[in-house]
Enzyme design. Structure first.
Site, mmCIF file in Angstrom:
data_model
loop_
_atom_site.group_PDB
_atom_site.id
_atom_site.type_symbol
_atom_site.label_atom_id
_atom_site.label_comp_id
_atom_site.label_asym_id
_atom_site.label_seq_id
_atom_site.Cartn_x
_atom_site.Cartn_y
_atom_site.Cartn_z
ATOM 1 N N HIS A 126 0.853 -0.960 0.433
ATOM 2 C CA HIS A 126 -0.086 0.157 0.677
ATOM 3 C C HIS A 126 0.400 1.122 -0.025
ATOM 4 O O HIS A 126 1.957 1.154 0.013
ATOM 5 C CB HIS A 126 -1.070 -0.021 1.392
ATOM 6 C CG HIS A 126 -0.402 0.218 2.544
ATOM 7 N ND1 HIS A 126 -0.110 1.602 3.198
ATOM 8 C CD2 HIS A 126 -0.551 -1.398 3.651
ATOM 9 C CE1 HIS A 126 0.413 0.459 4.126
ATOM 10 N NE2 HIS A 126 -0.159 0.019 4.431
ATOM 11 N N CYS A 146 2.302 -4.510 6.462
ATOM 12 C CA CYS A 146 2.716 -4.776 4.916
ATOM 13 C C CYS A 146 3.103 -4.088 4.480
ATOM 14 O O CYS A 146 5.192 -3.550 5.500
ATOM 15 C CB CYS A 146 1.403 -3.324 5.347
ATOM 16 S SG CYS A 146 -0.665 -4.214 5.470
#
Length: 171
Positions: A126, A146
């Site tokens: 992301h 992430c």
């Protein structure tokens, strides 16, 4: 035989769909060679988008707030290691855009379960978004597990990846 009312209805539906598409954000488009694999080297903080053996793009990135080691449990702050796949896209991510990977796999789930714990989930590539831009100034590795790149880089990645692309994450 095609009924005139059905044709009118079909044309109205097409017009409505076209209007919906024009109101959303503009996304980058990619028309180059297909990405056949993503290789992530956590130790070097380098990610490669490959087509066959050719590197199409390479990026530096940030990781989970506990970057060393394989993700084992929900909340451990680690980024997984191993083979996964691109499995979802989120154009409304709070971190600009996001592309999900298939963590946890059955082995990850079984490992966590033997300790009575959850393996976690929602591991993504992301962007930073407004919140991440503040955090990255304080600490490179700030996510819950992430892999994060700049918003502009995430726009490229989002455009280039397709569902099912293998993602190999090395220590």
């Amino acid at each position: 035989m095609f009924h005139p009312d059905r044709r009118h209805f079909s044309l109205m539906m097409l017009a409505a769909l076209a209007a919906c598409g024009s109101q959303g954000p503009e996304f980058k488009r990619y028309s180059g060679p297909p990405v056949t694999q993503v290789v992530v080297n956590k130790g070097q903080r380098r990610m490669y988008l490959l087509s066959g053996t050719s590197v199409l793009k390479a990026y530096d990135f940030g990781l989970g707030n506990q970057p060393i080691g394989h993700k084992q449990f929900e909340g451990d702050g680690k980024t997984p290691e191993g083979m996964y796949y691109v499995d979802r896209f989120n154009p409304r991510s709070r971190y600009h855009l996001s592309v999900g990977i298939s963590y946890p796999n059955p082995y990850d789930v079984a490992y966590a379960a033997q300790f009575g714990r959850s393996a976690g989930g929602d591991i993504m590539f992301h962007g930073r978004g407004p919140e991440g831009n503040k955090l990255v100034r304080e600490k490179r590795d700030w996510t819950a597990g992430c892999i994060t790149v700049s918003d502009e880089e995430m726009e490229d990645i989002y455009a280039m990846l397709t569902p099912g692309v293998p993602v190999m994450i090395y220590p």
